[in-house]
Design a protein around this motif. Structure first.
Motif, PDB file in Angstrom:
ATOM      1  N   GLU A  49     -44.507 122.297   5.791  1.00 53.10           N
ATOM      2  CA  GLU A  49     -44.524 123.710   6.151  1.00 53.10           C
ATOM      3  C   GLU A  49     -43.171 124.159   6.680  1.00 53.10           C
ATOM      4  OE1 GLU A  49     -47.510 124.571   8.987  1.00 53.10           O
ATOM      5  OE2 GLU A  49     -47.160 126.748   8.983  1.00 53.10           O
ATOM      6  N   ASP A  50     -42.539 123.280   7.478  1.00 56.48           N
ATOM      7  CA  ASP A  50     -41.225 123.642   8.014  1.00 56.48           C
ATOM      8  C   ASP A  50     -40.148 123.713   6.928  1.00 56.48           C
ATOM      9  OD1 ASP A  50     -42.397 123.720  10.483  1.00 56.48           O
ATOM     10  OD2 ASP A  50     -41.723 121.714  11.089  1.00 56.48           O
ATOM     11  N   ASN A  51     -40.295 122.925   5.868  1.00 55.00           N
ATOM     12  CA  ASN A  51     -39.278 122.861   4.813  1.00 55.00           C
ATOM     13  C   ASN A  51     -39.710 123.623   3.567  1.00 55.00           C
ATOM     14  OD1 ASN A  51     -37.080 120.749   5.747  1.00 55.00           O
ATOM     15  ND2 ASN A  51     -39.094 119.932   6.347  1.00 55.00           N
ATOM     16  N   GLY A  52     -40.666 124.501   3.704  1.00 54.34           N
ATOM     17  CA  GLY A  52     -41.061 125.329   2.567  1.00 54.34           C
ATOM     18  C   GLY A  52     -41.699 124.533   1.454  1.00 54.34           C
ATOM     19  N   GLY A  53     -42.314 123.430   1.733  1.00 55.72           N
ATOM     20  CA  GLY A  53     -43.029 122.638   0.729  1.00 55.72           C
ATOM     21  C   GLY A  53     -42.149 121.706  -0.070  1.00 55.72           C
ATOM     22  N   ASP A  54     -40.896 121.565   0.302  1.00 54.10           N
ATOM     23  CA  ASP A  54     -39.992 120.681  -0.453  1.00 54.10           C
ATOM     24  C   ASP A  54     -39.161 119.866   0.541  1.00 54.10           C
ATOM     25  OD1 ASP A  54     -38.625 119.410  -2.398  1.00 54.10           O
ATOM     26  OD2 ASP A  54     -37.276 121.095  -2.863  1.00 54.10           O
ATOM     27  N   LEU A  55     -39.445 118.567   0.640  1.00 57.56           N
ATOM     28  CA  LEU A  55     -38.738 117.695   1.580  1.00 57.56           C
ATOM     29  C   LEU A  55     -37.429 117.223   0.983  1.00 57.56           C
ATOM     30  CD1 LEU A  55     -41.685 115.458   2.883  1.00 57.56           C
ATOM     31  CD2 LEU A  55     -40.604 117.406   4.048  1.00 57.56           C
ATOM     32  N   PRO A  56     -36.389 117.105   1.811  1.00 54.95           N
ATOM     33  CA  PRO A  56     -35.125 116.529   1.300  1.00 54.95           C
ATOM     34  C   PRO A  56     -35.290 115.037   1.020  1.00 54.95           C
ATOM     35  CG  PRO A  56     -35.014 116.942   3.673  1.00 54.95           C
ATOM     36  CD  PRO A  56     -36.295 117.547   3.205  1.00 54.95           C
ATOM     37  N   GLY A  57     -34.296 114.486   0.342  1.00 54.30           N
ATOM     38  CA  GLY A  57     -34.388 113.067  -0.061  1.00 54.30           C
ATOM     39  C   GLY A  57     -34.493 112.131   1.119  1.00 54.30           C
ATOM     40  N   SER A  58     -33.729 112.361   2.187  1.00 59.22           N
ATOM     41  CA  SER A  58     -33.797 111.483   3.364  1.00 59.22           C
ATOM     42  C   SER A  58     -35.164 111.553   4.032  1.00 59.22           C
ATOM     43  CB  SER A  58     -32.708 111.857   4.372  1.00 59.22           C
ATOM     44  OG  SER A  58     -32.865 113.225   4.768  1.00 59.22           O
ATOM     45  N   ALA A  59     -35.759 112.757   4.048  1.00 57.69           N
ATOM     46  CA  ALA A  59     -37.074 112.902   4.662  1.00 57.69           C
ATOM     47  C   ALA A  59     -38.135 112.174   3.849  1.00 57.69           C
ATOM     48  CB  ALA A  59     -37.426 114.383   4.782  1.00 57.69           C
ATOM     49  N   VAL A  60     -37.999 112.213   2.526  1.00 57.20           N
ATOM     50  CA  VAL A  60     -38.962 111.490   1.678  1.00 57.20           C
ATOM     51  C   VAL A  60     -38.901 109.994   1.980  1.00 57.20           C
ATOM     52  CG1 VAL A  60     -39.544 110.864  -0.699  1.00 57.20           C
ATOM     53  CG2 VAL A  60     -38.920 113.224  -0.126  1.00 57.20           C
ATOM     54  N   LEU A  61     -37.666 109.478   2.172  1.00 56.16           N
ATOM     55  CA  LEU A  61     -37.517 108.048   2.487  1.00 56.16           C
ATOM     56  C   LEU A  61     -38.182 107.709   3.825  1.00 56.16           C
ATOM     57  CD1 LEU A  61     -36.337 105.277   1.849  1.00 56.16           C
ATOM     58  CD2 LEU A  61     -34.189 106.018   2.959  1.00 56.16           C
ATOM     59  N   LEU A  62     -38.003 108.625   4.814  1.00 52.77           N
ATOM     60  CA  LEU A  62     -38.638 108.389   6.113  1.00 52.77           C
ATOM     61  C   LEU A  62     -40.161 108.404   6.007  1.00 52.77           C
ATOM     62  CD1 LEU A  62     -36.405 110.478   8.565  1.00 52.77           C
ATOM     63  CD2 LEU A  62     -36.577 107.990   8.381  1.00 52.77           C
ATOM     64  N   VAL A  63     -40.675 109.331   5.191  1.00 49.20           N
ATOM     65  CA  VAL A  63     -42.135 109.389   5.007  1.00 49.20           C
ATOM     66  C   VAL A  63     -42.633 108.091   4.360  1.00 49.20           C
ATOM     67  CG1 VAL A  63     -43.966 110.537   3.717  1.00 49.20           C
ATOM     68  CG2 VAL A  63     -42.241 111.905   4.909  1.00 49.20           C
ATOM     69  N   PHE A  64     -41.885 107.625   3.378  1.00 46.37           N
ATOM     70  CA  PHE A  64     -42.285 106.383   2.705  1.00 46.37           C
ATOM     71  C   PHE A  64     -42.267 105.199   3.693  1.00 46.37           C
ATOM     72  CE2 PHE A  64     -41.008 102.501   0.434  1.00 46.37           C
ATOM     73  CZ  PHE A  64     -42.106 102.363  -0.419  1.00 46.37           C
ATOM     74  N   LEU A  65     -41.199 105.105   4.491  1.00 42.46           N
ATOM     75  CA  LEU A  65     -41.124 104.011   5.471  1.00 42.46           C
ATOM     76  C   LEU A  65     -42.215 104.141   6.535  1.00 42.46           C
ATOM     77  CD1 LEU A  65     -37.246 103.751   6.007  1.00 42.46           C
ATOM     78  CD2 LEU A  65     -38.731 102.186   4.735  1.00 42.46           C
ATOM     79  N   ASP A  66     -42.508 105.383   6.937  1.00 46.51           N
ATOM     80  CA  ASP A  66     -43.571 105.616   7.925  1.00 46.51           C
ATOM     81  C   ASP A  66     -44.895 105.061   7.422  1.00 46.51           C
ATOM     82  OD1 ASP A  66     -45.674 106.770   9.469  1.00 46.51           O
ATOM     83  OD2 ASP A  66     -44.301 108.324  10.163  1.00 46.51           O
ATOM     84  N   ALA A  67     -45.230 105.397   6.181  1.00 45.08           N
ATOM     85  CA  ALA A  67     -46.503 104.936   5.620  1.00 45.08           C
ATOM     86  C   ALA A  67     -46.515 103.415   5.463  1.00 45.08           C
ATOM     87  CB  ALA A  67     -46.758 105.609   4.276  1.00 45.08           C
ATOM     88  N   LEU A  68     -45.407 102.848   5.013  1.00 51.07           N
ATOM     89  CA  LEU A  68     -45.340 101.401   4.800  1.00 51.07           C
ATOM     90  C   LEU A  68     -45.493 100.643   6.121  1.00 51.07           C
ATOM     91  CD1 LEU A  68     -44.865  99.114   2.777  1.00 51.07           C
ATOM     92  CD2 LEU A  68     -42.393  99.329   3.236  1.00 51.07           C
ATOM     93  N   ILE A  69     -44.755 101.080   7.148  1.00 51.20           N
ATOM     94  CA  ILE A  69     -44.850 100.415   8.464  1.00 51.20           C
ATOM     95  C   ILE A  69     -46.250 100.591   9.054  1.00 51.20           C
ATOM     96  CG2 ILE A  69     -44.003 100.468  10.849  1.00 51.20           C
ATOM     97  CD1 ILE A  69     -41.264 101.277   9.730  1.00 51.20           C
TER      98      ILE A  69
END
Length: 413
Positions: A49-69
Motif C-alpha cells: 500500500e505504501d509503494n502503490g502496489g509495486d515493491l522495489p527489487g531490494s524490498a522483494v529480496l527482503l520479503v523473500f528472506l523474511d519468509a525463508l527465515i
C-alpha cells in the motif's frame, strides 16, 4: 544438557530434543507458522500500500528472506524446546523476520524460564540490536524520523523484558512443582522406611515372645515328666498300695503324661521360629495371679483382682492356660506401671461358657490419650499378649474407650 523440567512419559512415546513428545512439538511449529504467516501478510500488505502496489527489487529480496527465515525458525522451534543453543539461535535470526515473531516469542520465554541474568542480558541485547538493524535495513537512516531509533530500542527492550519475565514466572513455578514432588517422594520413602522398621520391631517382639513361650513350655514339660517318673517309680516298689491307691497313682501318671503331651505339641509350634531355649524361673500358675497383685500393691500401685464364675482352683486345672493368663497379667501390669503409674488397675477373670476371659482396664492419664485405638507406647508388649493368646486358640483386643480408659480383653478357650 537441558535444565528445563522434563515431562514424564513412557518409553514407548516418541521424543525429540528436550523430551517434548513429537505431537506437541509439531503443534507448536504449526501454530507459530500460521501466526507468523498472518503477521507477514499484514506487513506485506502495508508495504504494498505504501509503494502503490509495486515493491522495489531490494524490498522483494527482503520479503523473500523474511519468509525463508520465518519458515525455518517456525519449523525448528517445536523440536528444540530443551536446547539452550537452539533457542538462542532462533532469537538471533528471528529478529530479522516478521514471520518468525511467534517463534521468537516462544524461544525468549523458554530462555527466560532458565532464570539466568546473563542469558536475559544476552537476549535483550541481541533483540534490541537486531531489531534496530532490521528497522534501518527496511527504512534507510535518512528516512527515519528523529528519535525513532531510540523508540525502536525502548519498545524492543520492553517487549523482550516482558517475554523474559513471563518465562521466569513459568520457570519458577516449574521449579516449585519439582521441589514439591521431590519432597513428596522423600516423605513417601520415609514413611515406607518407618513401616518396615515397625514391621521389624513387631517381628522381633513376636520372636522374643515365642522364645519366652518356648522356655515356659520346656519347664512345664519337665515338670510333668518329673511327676510321671516319680509316681511310676512309686508304683514299681510300693507293694503295699491298695487297689484304689494304685488306680489313683495311675490316673496321676496318665494326667501328667497327657499334660506333657499337650505342652510338647504347643512347644513345637512355638519353636518353629526359635531354638533359644534356656530354663528360667519356676512356671507361674493361677496362684501367681494373686501374688502379682499383692506385689504390685506393695510397690504402691492400686490394683484389684476379681473372679467371676471362676476360681483359682478351677483355672489351675488347665496348667497351660493358667500359666498363659499369669504371663499376660504380668505383662499388662508392667504396661500400666510404665504408661499410667498413678492409675488404678482393675483385673477381672471371668469364666464364660466356652472360654476364660481376662478384662484389664485403667484410666488414661490426662494428656496421654491416643488419637485412635492404637495403644500407648510402642505396643510391642500387647503384640506379645496377642501372640500368646492366639497360640492357644484365643484372641486379644485392646484400645482406648470413649470413657478415657484403656482396656484389654483376652479370651482363651
Amino acid at each position: 544438557m537441558s535444565d528445563f523440567p522434563q515431562a514424564d512419559a513412557g518409553p514407548h512415546r516418541l521424543r525429540l530434543l528436550g523430551g517434548r513428545p513429537l505431537l506437541r512439538a509439531a503443534l507448536i511449529s504449526v501454530c507459530c507458522t500460521l501466526l507468523g504467516a498472518g503477521a507477514f501478510l499484514v506487513l506485506l500488505g502495508s508495504d504494498l500500500e505504501d509503494n502503490g502496489g509495486d515493491l522495489p527489487g531490494s524490498a522483494v529480496l527482503l520479503v523473500f528472506l523474511d519468509a525463508l527465515i520465518g519458515l525455518a525458525a517456525c519449523a525448528v522451534v517445536g523440536p528444540v524446546k530443551g536446547s539452550r543453543v537452539g533457542n538462542l539461535l532462533i532469537v538471533v535470526v528471528a529478529v530479522w523476520s516478521t514471520w518468525a515473531v511467534p517463534a521468537w516469542i516462544v524461544s525468549v520465554v523458554r530462555l527466560g524460564a532458565r532464570r539466568s541474568a546473563g542469558m536475559d542480558t544476552v537476549v535483550v541485547l541481541v533483540t534490541v540490536l537486531g531489531g534496530l538493524g532490521y528497522t534501518m535495513l527496511r527504512e534507510p537512516a535518512a528516512a527515519l524520523q528523529p528519535g525513532e531509533s531510540v523508540l525502536t530500542v525502548m519498545v524492543g527492550a520492553a517487549f523482550t523484558a516482558g517475554a523474559l519475565l513471563w518465562g521466569r514466572v513459568r520457570g519458577t513455578r516449574s521449579a516449585l512443582v519439582a521441589a514439591l514432588r521431590e519432597q513428596a517422594k522423600s516423605a513417601e520413602h520415609a514413611r515406607s522406611a518407618a513401616v518396615l522398621m515397625r514391621e521389624a520391631e513387631i517381628a522381633q517382639a513376636r520372636a522374643e515372645e515365642r522364645s519366652a513361650i518356648a522356655r515356659d513350655m520346656h519347664d512345664g514339660i519337665s515338670h510333668q515328666l518329673a511327676i510321671v517318673a516319680m509316681h511310676a517309680g512309686a508304683l514299681s516298689y510300693r507293694v503295699d498300695l491298695t487297689a484304689d491307691q494304685q488306680r489313683a497313682t495311675a490316673n496321676t501318671v496318665r494326667d501328667a503324661a497327657a499334660g506333657a503331651n499337650v505342652m510338647l505339641r504347643e512347644a513345637l509350634t512355638a519353636l518353629r521360629e526359635t531354638d533359644d531355649i534356656r530354663p528360667t524361673s519356676p512356671l507361674p500358675s493361677s496362684s501367681s495371679l494373686q501374688r502379682m497383685v499383692e506385689t504390685a500393691r506393695a510397690e504402691g500401685a492400686e490394683v484389684s483382682l476379681r473372679w467371676k464364675n471362676l476360681t483359682a482352683a478351677e483355672l489351675s486345672k488347665n496348667p497351660q492356660r493358667a500359666m498363659t493368663f499369669a504371663r499376660i497379667t504380668e505383662e499388662l501390669l508392667m504396661n500400666s506401671r510404665k504408661h499410667a503409674p498413678e492409675a488404678a488397675v482393675s483385673l477381672l477373670l471371668e469364666g464364660a461358657t466356652d472360654a476364660v476371659v481376662l478384662h484389664v482396664s485403667n484410666p488414661i492419664p490426662r494428656g496421654q490419650r491416643p488419637r485412635s485405638s492404637e495403644p500407648l507406647g510402642t505396643g510391642l508388649g500387647l503384640v506379645g499378649v496377642t501372640e500368646r493368646a492366639e497360640l492357644l486358640g484365643g484372641s486379644a483386643r485392646y484400645g482406648a474407650t470413649v470413657l478415657d480408659t484403656f482396656e484389654v480383653e483376652v479370651r482363651i478357650p
